[in-house]
Design a protein around this motif. Structure first.
Motif, PDB file in Angstrom:
ATOM      1  N   ASP A   1       0.618  -1.121  -0.353  1.00  0.00           N
ATOM      2  CA  ASP A   1      -0.017  -0.008   0.018  1.00  0.00           C
ATOM      3  C   ASP A   1       0.861   1.181  -0.184  1.00  0.00           C
ATOM      4  OD1 ASP A   1      -2.405   2.254   0.711  1.00  0.00           O
ATOM      5  OD2 ASP A   1      -3.200   1.438   1.323  1.00  0.00           O
ATOM      6  N   ARG A   2       0.912   1.859  -0.795  1.00  0.00           N
ATOM      7  CA  ARG A   2       1.913   3.193  -1.534  1.00  0.00           C
ATOM      8  C   ARG A   2       1.544   3.939  -0.387  1.00  0.00           C
ATOM      9  NH1 ARG A   2       5.492   4.776  -5.614  1.00  0.00           N
ATOM     10  NH2 ARG A   2       6.498   6.940  -4.532  1.00  0.00           N
ATOM     11  N   ARG A   3       0.421   4.385  -0.259  1.00  0.00           N
ATOM     12  CA  ARG A   3      -0.334   5.364   1.553  1.00  0.00           C
ATOM     13  C   ARG A   3       0.548   5.253   2.710  1.00  0.00           C
ATOM     14  NH1 ARG A   3      -6.396   3.650   2.234  1.00  0.00           N
ATOM     15  NH2 ARG A   3      -5.434   1.748   1.748  1.00  0.00           N
TER      16      ARG A   3
ATOM     17  N   THR B   1      -2.870   8.936   8.056  1.00  0.00           N
ATOM     18  CA  THR B   1      -2.867   7.890   7.371  1.00  0.00           C
ATOM     19  C   THR B   1      -2.942   6.851   7.710  1.00  0.00           C
ATOM     20  OG1 THR B   1      -1.582  10.231   5.955  1.00  0.00           O
ATOM     21  CG2 THR B   1      -2.015   7.423   5.471  1.00  0.00           C
ATOM     22  N   LEU B   2      -1.975   6.060   8.418  1.00  0.00           N
ATOM     23  CA  LEU B   2      -2.067   4.779   9.232  1.00  0.00           C
ATOM     24  C   LEU B   2      -2.996   4.095   8.955  1.00  0.00           C
ATOM     25  CD1 LEU B   2       1.606   4.863  10.655  1.00  0.00           C
ATOM     26  CD2 LEU B   2       0.422   4.162   8.160  1.00  0.00           C
ATOM     27  N   ILE B   3      -3.702   5.103   9.635  1.00  0.00           N
ATOM     28  CA  ILE B   3      -5.394   5.121  10.801  1.00  0.00           C
ATOM     29  C   ILE B   3      -5.994   4.654   9.787  1.00  0.00           C
ATOM     30  CG2 ILE B   3      -7.180   5.492  12.749  1.00  0.00           C
ATOM     31  CD1 ILE B   3      -4.704   6.718  14.177  1.00  0.00           C
ATOM     32  N   ASP B   4      -6.412   5.176   8.999  1.00  0.00           N
ATOM     33  CA  ASP B   4      -7.121   5.576   7.655  1.00  0.00           C
ATOM     34  C   ASP B   4      -6.834   4.087   7.376  1.00  0.00           C
ATOM     35  OD1 ASP B   4      -8.644   7.615   7.898  1.00  0.00           O
ATOM     36  OD2 ASP B   4      -7.535   8.682   6.630  1.00  0.00           O
TER      37      ASP B   4
ATOM     38  N   ALA C   1      -9.021  -2.523   7.214  1.00  0.00           N
ATOM     39  CA  ALA C   1      -8.322  -3.788   6.884  1.00  0.00           C
ATOM     40  C   ALA C   1      -9.683  -4.597   6.815  1.00  0.00           C
ATOM     41  CB  ALA C   1      -7.733  -4.008   7.905  1.00  0.00           C
ATOM     42  N   ASN C   2     -10.316  -5.700   6.201  1.00  0.00           N
ATOM     43  CA  ASN C   2     -10.754  -6.995   6.724  1.00  0.00           C
ATOM     44  C   ASN C   2     -10.854  -6.645   7.497  1.00  0.00           C
ATOM     45  OD1 ASN C   2     -12.376  -9.103   6.607  1.00  0.00           O
ATOM     46  ND2 ASN C   2     -11.223  -9.563   4.118  1.00  0.00           N
ATOM     47  N   ASP C   3     -12.265  -7.475   8.229  1.00  0.00           N
ATOM     48  CA  ASP C   3     -12.447  -7.705   9.637  1.00  0.00           C
ATOM     49  C   ASP C   3     -12.366  -9.027   9.592  1.00  0.00           C
ATOM     50  OD1 ASP C   3     -13.381  -5.599  10.637  1.00  0.00           O
ATOM     51  OD2 ASP C   3     -15.257  -5.082   9.866  1.00  0.00           O
TER      52      ASP C   3
ATOM     53  N   VAL D   1     -11.450   1.266  14.488  1.00  0.00           N
ATOM     54  CA  VAL D   1     -10.133   2.229  15.163  1.00  0.00           C
ATOM     55  C   VAL D   1      -9.598   4.028  15.648  1.00  0.00           C
ATOM     56  CG1 VAL D   1      -7.257   2.456  14.717  1.00  0.00           C
ATOM     57  CG2 VAL D   1      -8.710  -0.216  14.512  1.00  0.00           C
ATOM     58  N   ALA D   2      -9.310   4.267  16.691  1.00  0.00           N
ATOM     59  CA  ALA D   2      -9.302   5.689  16.772  1.00  0.00           C
ATOM     60  C   ALA D   2      -8.483   5.853  18.225  1.00  0.00           C
ATOM     61  CB  ALA D   2     -10.625   5.601  17.657  1.00  0.00           C
TER      62      ALA D   2
END
Length: 180
Positions: free
Chosen positions: A79-81, A89-92, A97-99, A155-156
């Motif tokens: 993932d280039r992000r 961005t990492l939280i996004d 992610a697949n649950d 995630v928060a």
């Protein structure tokens, strides 16, 4: 409860003449450090349902040495992000992610990974491991977090605890900074 593992890429070489930072390879110490963390993961019987990784050369090479040492089949979602990403961005990325994945390994860069720990783990003075991250999140360091969420989209900030923080030099002192 979800498990999040964070692996910072291993030490890269500044001696190689590459046109872009993205293309910097690992140096010999970095290769040894990635393998050392991989051996640690194997010894601790850790597994990952999903691997999210930056496609930078130093991350690709870190995973190659890590995978060989841990004995797991690592099939990252590149993932280039994640390349030089902020914590936001990492939280996004994590929220997407697949649950079905209960445990995720994210492999990337600083300062984003370090800041992600600070955002996810409350600074309430109860985590010696968090204090170590505040001191420094060195190359090839590996963090294990428990997140109080059922779905990755939840995630928060302050949703986690830092269960463990392992640096290569904790496992092999010759990988510490005084042994450059």
């Amino acid at each position: 409860m979800k498990k999040l593992f964070l692996l910072r890429h291993a030490k890269s070489s500044w001696d190689d003449q590459v046109a872009r930072d993205f293309d910097r390879p690992l140096n010999d110490k970095g290769k040894r450090a990635a393998a050392t963390i991989g051996t640690f993961v194997k010894r601790e019987n850790l597994t990952f349902d999903l691997v999210l990784a930056s496609p930078a050369v130093r991350v690709i090479e870190t995973l190659e040495h890590f995978e060989e040492a841990c004995g797991l089949a690592i099939e990252p979602q590149w993932d280039r992000r994640i390349y030089l990403a902020s914590s936001v961005t990492l939280i996004d990325v994590l929220r997407g992610a697949n649950d079905e994945a209960e445990s995720v390994l994210m492999v990337g860069h600083n300062p984003g990974l370090e800041d992600l720990v600070f955002d996810l783990v409350p600074d309430d003075g109860s985590s010696a491991a968090r204090d170590e991250v505040e001191t420094k999140y060195p190359t090839a360091a590996f963090a294990e977090l428990s997140l109080a969420v059922e779905k990755w989209e939840d995630v928060a900030d302050n949703c986690g605890s830092l269960d463990r923080f392992t640096r290569p030099r904790d496992l092999d002192p010759s990988l510490g900074p005084k042994y450059n």
